[in-house]
Design a protein around this motif. Structure first.
Motif, short mmCIF file in Angstrom:
data_model
loop_
_atom_site.label_atom_id
_atom_site.label_comp_id
_atom_site.label_asym_id
_atom_site.label_seq_id
_atom_site.Cartn_x
_atom_site.Cartn_y
_atom_site.Cartn_z
N ILE A 1 5.42 13.37 7.70
CA ILE A 1 4.37 12.83 8.58
C ILE A 1 4.92 12.83 9.99
N SER A 2 4.06 13.07 10.98
CA SER A 2 4.56 13.22 12.34
C SER A 2 5.02 11.87 12.90
N PRO A 3 6.04 11.88 13.79
CA PRO A 3 6.51 10.64 14.40
C PRO A 3 5.42 9.90 15.16
N GLU A 4 4.51 10.66 15.82
CA GLU A 4 3.44 10.02 16.59
C GLU A 4 2.52 9.20 15.68
N VAL A 5 2.20 9.76 14.52
CA VAL A 5 1.34 9.04 13.57
C VAL A 5 2.06 7.81 13.05
N MET A 6 3.34 7.96 12.69
CA MET A 6 4.11 6.81 12.18
C MET A 6 4.16 5.69 13.20
N ASP A 7 4.45 6.04 14.45
CA ASP A 7 4.55 5.01 15.48
C ASP A 7 3.21 4.30 15.69
N PHE A 8 2.12 5.07 15.69
CA PHE A 8 0.81 4.44 15.87
C PHE A 8 0.48 3.51 14.70
N LEU B 1 -1.17 -1.32 12.41
CA LEU B 1 -1.28 -2.08 11.16
C LEU B 1 -0.42 -3.33 11.18
N CYS B 2 0.49 -3.42 12.16
CA CYS B 2 1.26 -4.65 12.41
C CYS B 2 2.01 -5.14 11.18
N CYS B 3 2.54 -4.20 10.41
CA CYS B 3 3.31 -4.58 9.23
C CYS B 3 4.45 -3.58 9.09
N GLU B 4 5.24 -3.74 8.05
CA GLU B 4 6.35 -2.81 7.84
C GLU B 4 5.82 -1.48 7.32
N ILE B 5 6.04 -0.42 8.07
CA ILE B 5 5.64 0.93 7.67
C ILE B 5 6.93 1.71 7.44
N THR B 6 7.16 2.13 6.22
CA THR B 6 8.44 2.74 5.87
C THR B 6 8.24 4.14 5.33
N GLU B 7 8.91 5.11 5.96
CA GLU B 7 8.91 6.46 5.41
C GLU B 7 10.15 6.65 4.57
N GLY B 8 9.99 7.32 3.45
CA GLY B 8 11.12 7.58 2.57
C GLY B 8 11.10 8.99 2.04
N PHE C 1 0.84 -1.19 0.00
CA PHE C 1 0.00 0.00 0.00
C PHE C 1 0.88 1.25 0.00
N PRO C 2 1.32 1.74 -1.17
CA PRO C 2 2.03 3.02 -1.21
C PRO C 2 1.05 4.14 -0.85
N SER C 3 1.45 5.00 0.06
CA SER C 3 0.49 5.99 0.55
C SER C 3 1.18 7.32 0.85
N VAL C 4 0.37 8.25 1.33
CA VAL C 4 0.83 9.61 1.62
C VAL C 4 0.24 10.05 2.96
N PRO C 5 0.83 11.07 3.60
CA PRO C 5 0.36 11.47 4.93
C PRO C 5 -1.11 11.85 4.99
N ARG C 6 -1.65 12.49 3.96
CA ARG C 6 -3.04 12.95 4.08
C ARG C 6 -4.00 11.77 4.23
N VAL C 7 -3.67 10.61 3.68
CA VAL C 7 -4.51 9.42 3.84
C VAL C 7 -4.21 8.73 5.16
N LEU C 8 -2.92 8.56 5.47
CA LEU C 8 -2.55 7.88 6.71
C LEU C 8 -2.97 8.67 7.94
N ASN C 9 -2.94 10.00 7.85
CA ASN C 9 -3.41 10.82 8.97
C ASN C 9 -4.89 10.57 9.27
N SER D 1 13.33 5.30 14.36
CA SER D 1 13.41 5.89 13.01
C SER D 1 12.33 6.92 12.74
N SER D 2 11.20 6.86 13.44
CA SER D 2 10.11 7.80 13.16
C SER D 2 10.58 9.23 13.37
N GLY D 3 10.23 10.09 12.42
CA GLY D 3 10.72 11.46 12.45
C GLY D 3 11.93 11.66 11.56
#
Length: 684
Positions: free
Chosen positions: A405-412, A417-424, A329-337, A444-446
């Motif tokens: 995307i904020s570190p708090e959102v990434m960590d949550f 979602l219990c899978c690999e969440i990768t920011e690039g 699922f390639p995504s962007v902050p506005r959806v993940l937020n 790594s978040s942030g």
């Protein structure tokens, strides 16, 4: 030969990038390279170097397996879509040969062309045909030029003229726009991707003849190719594959020239440490005209994966993804937020249920930050399976890019979602590739992780903003990138090319970063869109907007400053439900988010305005914004920034000049109130 997928070795999280000895110079850091996989280039063994190799690899692995899927309409009243139907790699192979052969035949006869490149346009929302056409262009030495679905007629006309596009593949909704302006462009052929009714085809054909433009349907092109079939051509690493136009916020789009080698080696770099299996299904909803989605789909093709396209309606996005049940699922902050905000609203409630939710979150966050794990057999089953179900329940990989995307959102998201969440991090100019976080990194978040294997990075001093390579504890400065994925020129634009790429091949990004003690890149500011306030302080408006955007109250925000003033203002477009709840609390009466009149009244109420500003000020303090970076007054509007009203680019970045023009009277009125004595706090 199958693509080279390289698994993660044992990782030293404290040394994610390494400084190249002897490269440190005054005014800049050393060059940093990936500390896990080292550095790759066009000479690295077993790397794919062209997009035709990418296709050949995917086809070899998955010839008779499903490839491209869509949901057909099974009812128009009411509108209803069926389950996904699929075309295999073998079926797509025949279609790309037919389309590519037809184009070669028509360019060869002089029916198309006339520019310095054999360019072909695609103006369509994501769908299987978009990908089939693009694969055909890669295979038959044509240069693809993709136009954003939401592009206005002026920008579309500019790109068609600038790239000298004589043939364009479009959905039927764009045909009138093209025909109205046809005589102002070099267009000779419009190919409709949709099947047209006999009446519509007759109208468009007649209109086209009057404008000197031929009208065909995609099936017509495939038939022409079928009777004039030729074999595909192997590409070369230096062959131009695409001109990818960036949507300018202040000027005309710039055409980034991307060669086969740029895209293929970017993809190869992403295969180092990839964790998705060969039978992966990708969910496609981000625009294919954007380099991020395009690279993600190329990655999927390279190992023979499948791609399922959304219906095209953002309101049906969750229905589409729950029907497809993808792994990628390639995504962007506005959806993940929005997923984060929805989960927090549903779970973080009073009573026993909320207590269980908070306990689950706290337990998993502690494990994530301690040992990097985001799996817990009890809490995942009891609490987080409902969050996973929102995106289909089968996710293995979620990537996040295009904006911070904020570190708090990434960590949550990692724990829920219990899978690999990768920011690039990447740009059109780097084929969406530069940095990527390493899985299971506890902190790594942030950050956006270390440079990828294809890249090396360095930081340059920015004296005007007091950033230096000598800063302690971490060096800071403008991020510069070099590597085989980096473009070398804008099309017909020497001025911008010289300003962006220096004589040593370093691409100057305009982003300010620091490199932390683990060797990770952290984006902290922008060199561009900075302004000086009356007291001489520099502020980076985009950076401030990104930090405020992590507030659940914010749907969109435009931060404005005036060099004759000492403080910042903002235009806030609130999240309707958040504004509704806040206004109900502040005003002591129900304000329903569906009641337009009540919401408008609430948005203009001074007490609501003060309460919203209080929330934003808390967000500013949480992000450690300085006093002069903090918004002091706001104008609340329910009229969103959109592509249609000219205040956003097709990549959903605010056009600052146009946004200011739209709200000039409101912003001027706020400044006319005089210097604020202090931010008026509202007790929430």
């Amino acid at each position: 030969m199958p693509v080279k997928i390289v698994d993660w070795p044992i990782i030293d999280y404290n040394n994610q990038s390494v400084a190249v000895p002897g490269t440190k110079k005054p005014g800049q850091t050393a060059h940093y390279r990936n500390g896990v996989f080292g550095y790759i280039d066009d000479k690295t063994p077993n790397c794919v170097r062209t997009l035709t190799e990418v296709w050949d690899n995917g086809f070899e692995v998955s010839r008779n397996k499903r490839f491209l899927g869509h949901r057909p309409i099974i009812s128009t009243q009411p509108l209803k879509y069926g389950p996904y139907v699929w075309e295999t790699y073998a079926e797509v192979d025949l279609r790309r040969r037919n389309i590519g052969s037809a184009l070669c035949h028509m360019f060869g006869k002089g029916e198309l062309g006339g520019g310095d490149l054999e360019t072909v346009g695609i103006w369509s929302q994501n769908r299987p045909e978009w990908q089939i056409i693009d694969i055909a262009l890669q295979s038959y030495r044509k240069v693809g030029v993709s136009l954003y679905e939401t592009l206005g007629k002026d920008s579309a006309e500019y790109i068609i003229n600038h790239a000298h596009i004589t043939v364009i593949f479009v959905t039927k909704g764009h045909i009138p726009t093209l025909l109205k302006n046809a005589r102002k462009t070099p267009l000779k052929l419009i190919v409709c991707i949709d099947d047209l009714s006999e009446e519509a085809k007759k109208i468009f054909t007649s209109w086209g003849e009057a404008q000197g433009v031929r009208m065909l349907e995609l099936r017509d092109i495939e038939q022409i190719g079928k009777v004039n079939l030729i074999e595909p051509f192997p590409a070369t690493i230096e062959q131009i594959a695409s001109i990818c136009y960036t949507s300018g916020t202040t000027s005309n789009p710039k055409g980034v020239i991307l060669k086969h080698g740029h895209l293929a080696l970017s993809l190869q770099s992403c295969l180092y440490g990839t964790s998705v299996p060969p039978d992966t299904v990708l969910f496609s909803y981000l625009p294919l005209a954007h380099i991020y989605e395009r690279l993600a789909e190329l990655l999927c093709i390279s190992f023979g994966g499948a791609i399922g396209y959304f219906t095209g309606d953002p309101l049906r996005l969750l229905d589409d993804v729950q029907t497809l049940k993808p792994q990628y699922f390639p995504s962007v902050p506005r959806v993940l937020n929005k997923i984060y905000q929805g989960a927090m609203l549903a779970g973080n409630v009073p009573g026993f249920r909320g207590a269980i939710f908070r306990k689950a979150v706290a337990t998993k966050l502690e494990a994530l930050h301690t040992i990097g794990t985001n799996i817990h057999p009890f809490w995942d089953r009891l609490v987080f399976r409902k969050v996973r179900a929102v995106l289909g329940g089968n996710l293995i990989q979620v990537t996040c890019g295009s904006a911070p995307i904020s570190p708090e959102v990434m960590d949550f998201l990692k724990i829920s979602l219990c899978c690999e969440i990768t920011e690039g991090y990447g740009m059109t100019e780097t084929c969406a590739t530069c940095c990527r976080c390493i899985p299971d990194d506890p902190s790594s978040s942030g950050t956006v992780g270390p440079p990828q294997p294809i890249n090396e990075v360095k930081l340059l001093d920015v004296p005007a903003m007091a950033y230096s390579a000598e800063d302690q504890p971490n060096p800071r400065g403008e991020l510069c990138i070099r590597g085989w994925n980096c473009f070398s020129s804008y099309y017909k634009d020497e001025k911008n090319t010289i300003e962006t790429v220096d004589e040593d091949g370093w691409l100057h990004t305009g982003d300010v970063a620091e490199i932390d003690q683990c060797g990770r890149v952290k984006l902290i500011d922008r060199v561009k869109n900075i302004m000086k306030l009356a007291q001489g302080e520099y502020v980076a408006l985009e950076k401030i907007e990104n930090l405020y955007s992590s507030s659940p109250m914010v749907a969109q925000i435009y931060v404005h400053g005036d060099s004759l003033q000492s403080y910042l203002l903002a235009v806030l477009i609130p999240e309707p439900l958040q504004l509704s709840n806040l206004a109900t609390h502040v005003l002591g009466k129900k304000v329903d988010e569906t009641d337009k009149a009540a919401m408008e009244a609430a948005s203009k109420d001074p007490k609501v305005n003060a309460a919203v500003l209080t929330l934003l000020t808390k967000e500013a303090k949480r992000n450690a914004l300085k006093g002069f970076e903090t918004i002091k007054r706001i104008h609340i509007s329910l009229d969103s920034f959109t592509v249609e009203n000219g205040t956003m680019t097709p990549t959903l970045k605010i056009r600052r000049k146009d946004a200011y023009a739209k709200y000039k009277a409101d912003l001027d009125a706020l400044y006319a109130l005089g210097e604020p004595s202090g931010t008026q706090a509202f007790k929430l």
